[in-house]
Structures are given as structure tokens and as C-alpha cells.
Motif scaffolding. Structure first.
Motif, PDB file in Angstrom:
ATOM      1  N   UNK A 295       0.625  -1.285  -0.138  1.00 12.78           N
ATOM      2  CA  UNK A 295      -0.028   0.048   0.033  1.00 12.78           C
ATOM      3  C   UNK A 295       1.007   1.054   0.059  1.00 12.78           C
ATOM      4  N   UNK A 296       2.054   1.155   0.404  1.00 15.71           N
ATOM      5  CA  UNK A 296       2.949   2.272   0.370  1.00 15.71           C
ATOM      6  C   UNK A 296       3.229   2.644  -1.221  1.00 15.71           C
ATOM      7  N   UNK A 297       3.409   1.530  -1.768  1.00 17.09           N
ATOM      8  CA  UNK A 297       3.701   1.851  -3.385  1.00 17.09           C
ATOM      9  C   UNK A 297       2.563   2.403  -3.899  1.00 17.09           C
ATOM     10  N   UNK A 298       1.204   1.733  -3.744  1.00 15.35           N
ATOM     11  CA  UNK A 298       0.100   2.631  -4.416  1.00 15.35           C
ATOM     12  C   UNK A 298       0.008   3.882  -3.971  1.00 15.35           C
ATOM     13  N   UNK A 299       0.254   4.106  -2.681  1.00 14.71           N
ATOM     14  CA  UNK A 299       0.000   5.688  -2.272  1.00 14.71           C
ATOM     15  C   UNK A 299       0.941   6.537  -3.136  1.00 14.71           C
ATOM     16  N   UNK A 300       2.345   6.151  -3.244  1.00 12.31           N
ATOM     17  CA  UNK A 300       3.336   6.840  -3.916  1.00 12.31           C
ATOM     18  C   UNK A 300       2.812   7.399  -5.371  1.00 12.31           C
ATOM     19  N   UNK A 301       2.465   6.181  -6.118  1.00  9.84           N
ATOM     20  CA  UNK A 301       1.845   6.555  -7.524  1.00  9.84           C
ATOM     21  C   UNK A 301       0.724   7.305  -7.357  1.00  9.84           C
ATOM     22  N   UNK A 302      -0.239   7.090  -6.668  1.00  9.40           N
ATOM     23  CA  UNK A 302      -1.619   7.954  -6.710  1.00  9.40           C
ATOM     24  C   UNK A 302      -1.205   9.476  -6.498  1.00  9.40           C
ATOM     25  N   UNK A 449     -12.085 -13.488   3.872  1.00 12.03           N
ATOM     26  CA  UNK A 449     -11.112 -14.430   4.589  1.00 12.03           C
ATOM     27  C   UNK A 449      -9.790 -13.633   4.770  1.00 12.03           C
ATOM     28  N   UNK A 450      -9.408 -12.628   3.968  1.00 18.36           N
ATOM     29  CA  UNK A 450      -8.378 -11.903   4.414  1.00 18.36           C
ATOM     30  C   UNK A 450      -8.412 -11.235   5.634  1.00 18.36           C
ATOM     31  N   UNK A 451      -9.675 -10.733   5.701  1.00 12.02           N
ATOM     32  CA  UNK A 451     -10.015  -9.955   7.253  1.00 12.02           C
ATOM     33  C   UNK A 451      -9.837 -10.855   8.326  1.00 12.02           C
ATOM     34  N   UNK A 452     -10.437 -11.811   8.407  1.00 12.07           N
ATOM     35  CA  UNK A 452     -10.216 -12.898   9.175  1.00 12.07           C
ATOM     36  C   UNK A 452      -8.761 -13.370   9.546  1.00 12.07           C
ATOM     37  N   UNK A 453      -7.976 -13.356   8.451  1.00  8.02           N
ATOM     38  CA  UNK A 453      -6.437 -13.570   8.597  1.00  8.02           C
ATOM     39  C   UNK A 453      -5.740 -12.580   9.054  1.00  8.02           C
ATOM     40  N   UNK A 454      -6.424 -11.142   8.997  1.00  6.81           N
ATOM     41  CA  UNK A 454      -5.512  -9.987   9.431  1.00  6.81           C
ATOM     42  C   UNK A 454      -4.838  -9.457   8.331  1.00  6.81           C
ATOM     43  N   UNK A 455      -5.089  -9.702   7.032  1.00  5.01           N
ATOM     44  CA  UNK A 455      -4.245  -9.643   5.943  1.00  5.01           C
ATOM     45  C   UNK A 455      -4.648  -8.338   5.219  1.00  5.01           C
ATOM     46  N   UNK A 456      -4.314  -6.905   5.182  1.00  2.95           N
ATOM     47  CA  UNK A 456      -4.980  -5.686   4.707  1.00  2.95           C
ATOM     48  C   UNK A 456      -4.388  -5.212   3.499  1.00  2.95           C
ATOM     49  N   UNK A 457      -3.739  -6.158   2.834  1.00  2.00           N
ATOM     50  CA  UNK A 457      -3.205  -5.841   1.592  1.00  2.00           C
ATOM     51  C   UNK A 457      -4.144  -5.356   0.482  1.00  2.00           C
ATOM     52  N   UNK A 458      -5.326  -6.242   0.477  1.00  2.00           N
ATOM     53  CA  UNK A 458      -6.338  -5.771  -0.583  1.00  2.00           C
ATOM     54  C   UNK A 458      -7.662  -5.076   0.026  1.00  2.00           C
ATOM     55  N   UNK A 459      -7.102  -4.184   1.117  1.00  2.00           N
ATOM     56  CA  UNK A 459      -7.957  -3.215   1.445  1.00  2.00           C
ATOM     57  C   UNK A 459      -7.221  -1.755   1.322  1.00  2.00           C
ATOM     58  N   UNK A 460      -8.294  -0.880   1.345  1.00  2.54           N
ATOM     59  CA  UNK A 460      -8.017   0.657   1.230  1.00  2.54           C
ATOM     60  C   UNK A 460      -7.288   1.474   2.485  1.00  2.54           C
ATOM     61  N   UNK A 461      -6.123   1.773   2.658  1.00  5.34           N
ATOM     62  CA  UNK A 461      -5.814   2.509   3.771  1.00  5.34           C
ATOM     63  C   UNK A 461      -6.343   4.007   3.583  1.00  5.34           C
ATOM     64  N   UNK A 462      -6.259   4.629   4.913  1.00  4.58           N
ATOM     65  CA  UNK A 462      -6.907   5.860   4.956  1.00  4.58           C
ATOM     66  C   UNK A 462      -5.771   6.977   3.696  1.00  4.58           C
ATOM     67  N   UNK A 463      -4.573   6.963   3.715  1.00  8.78           N
ATOM     68  CA  UNK A 463      -3.899   7.839   3.107  1.00  8.78           C
ATOM     69  C   UNK A 463      -3.795   7.396   1.781  1.00  8.78           C
ATOM     70  N   UNK A 464      -4.407   6.106   1.164  1.00  8.74           N
ATOM     71  CA  UNK A 464      -4.565   5.816  -0.217  1.00  8.74           C
ATOM     72  C   UNK A 464      -5.984   6.374  -0.506  1.00  8.74           C
ATOM     73  N   UNK A 465      -6.879   6.420   0.272  1.00  7.14           N
ATOM     74  CA  UNK A 465      -8.140   6.824   0.279  1.00  7.14           C
ATOM     75  C   UNK A 465      -8.133   8.452  -0.251  1.00  7.14           C
ATOM     76  N   UNK A 466      -7.372   9.197   0.662  1.00  2.00           N
ATOM     77  CA  UNK A 466      -7.081  10.555   0.688  1.00  2.00           C
ATOM     78  C   UNK A 466      -6.487  10.770  -0.813  1.00  2.00           C
ATOM     79  N   UNK A 467      -5.517  10.021  -1.075  1.00  2.00           N
ATOM     80  CA  UNK A 467      -4.778  10.404  -2.429  1.00  2.00           C
ATOM     81  C   UNK A 467      -5.742  10.393  -3.809  1.00  2.00           C
ATOM     82  N   UNK A 468      -6.591   9.182  -3.779  1.00  2.00           N
ATOM     83  CA  UNK A 468      -7.358   8.966  -5.017  1.00  2.00           C
ATOM     84  C   UNK A 468      -8.545  10.210  -4.757  1.00  2.00           C
TER      85      UNK A 468
END
Length: 541
Positions: A295-302, A449-468
Motif C-alpha cells: 500500500x505504500x507503493x500504491x500511495x506513492x503512485x497515486x 477471509x483476508x480480514x479474518x486472517x488479518x491481511x490488509x493488503x487488499x483493503x484501502x488505507x486512509x492515506x490511499x483513500x485521501x490520495x485518490x
């Protein structure tokens, strides 16, 4: 141990220093405790989203063995339903026969309560505490799924936080909250909502779901980009002419335009789904597959994308045609609505890799086709020595997300025969043929299933949302103020003709004599030749 950490320790030993402490990301992994007492609370359990998506996704995970043995699903909503009435409502949406549906429904109960008073929340808290008290030695997981309009998120999260956060102290216990889009209507409202929810639950407990991130081909795009060496030298402005990311629906609002009219196609599809796909196409390689590295890299490009310029936008609204009603003929839509049902937007990424390359995001309802795809068109081959025009024979990499999931690379090949004559063919990964019998799951089971496992890579972070939102907010305000023209297009057409002009300005060249999977009689699927398994061919090559 990561290679980076090993190198740092080796250097530290040479200079006589203490090795650095490992980062949390170096040893990250997601897992579910085998004896986890898992409770999924579906807020808005009586609504359409819950019955169409959330409960069927949970049933899928249950049937495939991805939920722990000790899993229960508690529905919560204002409707005064009994457990049996909830089961009757859900049963038509579930897969399999009666026995399979009943096996899942036995784990589903219901609590009725308001969102703005304490009585319902206290009843839900009591149900959670009673359930977890029966398993005192097990870690407890609570997954709160908000299948609700965003307008009630603050109220619902406040009720959960106040009355339902008394989690057992067993090691490994956790609470996570899934919230659905839309996350606001512009940058200001998004930040206000994010601040409200952030004051109740920290970022590592919030899972903002965008179901396009759970699609099989979106995740395959990430793997394909960073696991294949041959793509790396091509993936830049020197070789790529333009990128199209397209979402098309062949139906209109169908009497359900009330919700859509308050948002429009840009907020509903472009700003979230298509921008997430753009980030996967354009991002740099992350340091690891840790969710925050990705998500760091996604934020950078956005953050490198400048706000949309009005001259790089075409908006449309479908009109009646072919016996189908126009958008404003939907009884739930105002007669004078200027809400766009089609948008084509050209974006530019201001960084070294992509400077000057147009990224065209295109989405619309009531079009001539139903599909979602990514199309990366390469530049024309210099000094083209074969018959034909190089501009009309460009290489393209196409990722088809839906329907008929596939990845194919369009190439120029020689036609069979004695003459040197060229044709467009493809290297083709057609999922239905390469993986016959494999059912590709819907995005919702994967993300839950990702949320149950605690894997947030396919969810949108706040700074990513702000950039979009920062990319689109000025445009959205201009659209809301009526400053941009709204072009009508007939129901079932390709959209406004002005969108073709926008694509032409972006440098896109359509191969008019080629269509994926169109093959002449007696030829291979590519339409050029059947190179494997034909007469004299070796099917193993």
C-alpha cells in the motif's frame, strides 16, 4: 529472515556494532489460530447487500473449510426478525441443496435492535459474551461487517465501541471492522468520515473493502508484473503508448436509480475501482508482500497523479433506445437529473516511469457489452519492414477481469503459407481452458477471509483513500455545478462519440481486423495458425 536484514547483520558484525532490530514487516505472516472462537457480526443483516453478498460469501468459506470449527454468524438489524425468518430470507441466496444450506444456517442467529439506542447494542453484547464464555481458553475473534450505508457508519461504530468491545483477555483475541464503499462523496467528506471512524478504531482494525481488489485477475496482475523478468524492461514510458482501464455494463439502473443518482458513475466506479486497478498497473515493486509495503507503493503512485483537467473528461447519460428506457425515465431518478452514467477520464502520472503516458479510465452503464479489462498498448514498432502499417499492428497486453477471465498478449506473427504475410495473434492464458473445472470465487469470500486472517493488503488505507479523492474532487465539484457538458448516448451503444475522440487524443489505435477468440474455420483459436497439436505438430511443445 529477509535478505535485507541478513545483509544489515553481516555489516554490523564487520564493524563491531549491534545488529539492527528486525522490523515488524520482516517477520509478518497472516494466519488464523486453529481454536479461534470466531464470531462474524453482520450489521444490516436484513438488507440486500447482506443477503446477496455477505452471507453467500460466508457460506462459501464455510463449505470450503476456511472458517474455524468454532464459528458463528450473528446478524444485527432494525427489522424484528426471528432466527427462522432470517433463515427463510437467506435460503434462496445460498448454494447447494437444502442440507448444505441448513448446515450453514445452523450457525446463523439474529439480534434485532436500533442503531441509535443502547438496548439493541446491549443485547448484541450479551450474545457475544455468552458465546465466548463457553470457550474460556480460546482466543476470540470478532469481525464486524457493516453491510450498511456509509451515512450510519459513525453511529454504528460508536455503538459497537461503547457496548461491544469488551473482548476476553485471552492472548490472540482481536476485533476488526469491515466497511463498504463509498467512503464519502469528495475529499472533505471522506476525511471527515475517516477521522470519525479513526477516533473509534485504529487503522489496523479498519478494513475498507473495495471488491475489485479481491478479483482473481487483479491479484494476478500484481503477481504477473513482479514475477516475470520479460515485462520489466517494457513497463515504462519508453515502450508503453497508453493504458486503458475499462468497466462496461450492458444494463441501466433498472428502477434502482435513487442511490446511483446521488453518486454518479465517477464516484461509484471510477474513483475507487478503476483507480485501484491503475495503482496495480503503475506502482513500483514493493519491498515485500507485507500489506503496508504494497500500500505504500500504491500511495506513492497515486500522489503523482495531478487533479483531472476538465478538457480530459467526457461525460454521458444514456437515452432510450431499442425498447429500453432512458436514465431519466427511471421512476426513481429526477426528470431533470444531470448525473453522468458514463465517464471517460484521462490521467497522467508525473514520475520518471510514466511521464507523458495517458491512462484512460472509462466506465458506463447501458452500453453494448459487459466487461472489465485493462489494456496496455505498446508503441508502434520502429522501422517496420513488413507489409501493412505499423500504427495498425501494435502489441497489447490485455487483462480481462470479467467475464471470461483471461490474460493475452497480442503479437504480430507470420500467416501460414509461402508468402511473408503478417497477422495479429496472441499468447493466451484463458482461465476456462487452462484451469478447467476450477471455480474462481467471487471477490467477497476472498476479502472476508483476508480480514479474518488479518491481511490488509487488499483493503484501502486512509492515506490511499485521501490520495485518490484528491485526484477527482475538483472534477466532481465541477460536475455537481453543471460546468461540464453531458453527452447523450443511446441505450446499448458504445457510449458518446466524444469518448472515441478522447481515446484518439490519448494515442490509442484500435486493431479493426482483430478480435480475441475470433478464428476462421479450420484454424487455431488465434486465427493465425494452430501451432500445437495439429498435423505434424507436437502437442507437448
Amino acid at each position: 529472515m529477509s535478505a535485507t536484514l541478513q545483509r544489515e547483520e553481516s555489516v554490523a558484525e564487520l564493524v563491531g556494532e549491534e545488529p539492527p532490530l528486525p522490523s515488524d514487516r520482516d517477520h509478518w505472516h497472516c494466519c488464523v489460530a486453529g481454536e479461534l472462537c470466531l464470531t462474524v457480526v453482520v450489521l444490516g443483516a436484513s438488507g440486500d447487500l447482506a443477503s446477496k453478498k455477505t452471507y453467500p460469501a460466508l457460506q462459501f468459506l464455510f463449505q470450503k473449510g476456511f472458517l474455524t470449527r468454532n464459528t458463528k454468524v450473528i446478524g444485527y438489524a432494525r427489522s424484528p426478525l426471528t432466527d427462522e425468518q432470517l433463515h427463510a430470507k437467506l435460503r434462496p441466496r445460498l448454494e447447494g441443496g437444502a442440507a448444505e444450506a441448513d448446515a450453514f444456517l445452523k450457525r446463523c442467529t439474529y439480534v434485532a435492535g436500533a442503531y441509535d439506542g443502547p438496548e439493541g447494542w446491549k443485547a448484541l453484547a450479551a450474545a457475544l459474551a455468552a458465546r465466548e464464555a463457553r470457550h474460556p481458553a480460546c482466543p476470540c475473534g470478532r469481525l464486524y461487517y457493516l453491510a450498511l450505508p456509509p451515512s450510519v457508519y459513525p453511529q454504528v461504530c460508536s455503538g459497537l465501541k461503547t457496548y461491544c468491545d469488551a473482548l476476553p483477555s485471552t492472548e490472540g483475541s482481536w476485533i476488526r471492522v469491515i466497511v463498504e464503499k463509498p467512503f464519502g462523496k469528495d475529499l472533505g467528506s471522506s476525511e471527515e468520515l475517516a477521522a470519525t471512524l479513526g477516533a473509534l478504531y485504529p487503522e489496523n482494525q479498519l478494513y475498507r473493502i473495495d471488491h475489485y481488489l479481491g478479483k482473481e485477475m487483479a491479484q494476478n496482475l500484481f503477481v504477473m508484473r513482479f514475477a516475470n523478468m520479460f515485462l520489466a524492461p517494457l513497463w515504462n514510458r519508453e515502450c508503453v503508448s497508453n493504458v486503458q482501464i475499462t468497466f462496461k455494463e450492458d444494463f441501466g439502473t433498472q428502477g434502482r436509480g435513487g442511490y446511483f443518482d446521488t453518486f454518479g458513475i465517477i464516484r461509484d466506479v471510477v474513483q475507487n475501482h478503476l483507480v485501484q486497478l491503475l495503482a496495480f498497473v503503475a506502482m513500483e515493486k514493493p519491498l515485500s508482500i507485507h500489506p503496508d509495503d504494497i500500500r505504500d507503493e500504491k500511495v506513492k503512485v497515486l500522489r503523482c497523479i495531478k487533479p483531472v483537467q476538465e478538457h480530459n473528461v467526457v461525460l454521458g447519460q444514456y437515452s432510450a433506445a431499442g425498447g429500453q428506457p432512458g436514465y431519466t425515465e427511471d421512476p426513481t431518478v429526477p426528470d431533470d437529473s444531470r448525473t453522468p452514467t458514463f465517464a471517460a477520464v484521462t490521467l497522467y502520472i508525473d514520475n520518471d516511469r510514466w511521464a507523458g503516458v495517458p491512462f484512460v479510465l472509462k466506465a458506463g452503464k447501458a452500453l453494448n457489452d459487459k466487461k472489465a479489462e485493462i489494456r496496455v498498448q505498446m508503441r508502434a514498432t520502429p522501422h517496420y519492414i513488413f507489409p501493412g502499417q505499423p500504427e495498425a499492428t501494435r502489441n497489447e497486453l490485455v487483462v480481462r477481469l470479467q467475464p471470461d477471465e483471461a490474460i493475452y498478449l497480442k503479437m504480430i506473427v507470420k500467416k501460414p503459407g509461402l508468402e511473408i504475410d503478417t497477422a495479429i495473434s496472441e499468447l493466451d492464458l484463458d482461465y476456462s481452458k487452462r484451469y478447467p473445472g476450477v471455480a474462481i470465487p467471487d471477490a467477497y469470500p476472498r476479502l472476508i477471509l483476508d480480514a479474518i486472517r488479518g491481511d490488509q493488503q487488499h483493503f484501502v488505507r486512509r492515506d490511499e483513500l485521501r490520495a485518490a479523492w484528491a485526484i477527482f474532487t475538483p472534477l466532481l465539484h465541477a460536475v455537481d455545478a453543471g460546468r461540464l457538458p453531458l453527452h447523450p448516448y443511446p441505450y446499448g451503444s458504445r457510449g458518446p462519440e466524444e469518448a472515441d475522440e478522447l481515446l484518439a487524443r490519448a494515442g490509442f489505435v484500435k486493431n479493426l481486423d482483430y478480435r480475441w477468440h475470433d478464428a476462421p474455420a479450420g484454424a487455431g483459436k488465434s486465427g493465425a495458425a494452430s501451432f500445437g497439436g495439429g498435423a505434424g505438430g507436437n502437442p507437448k511443445l
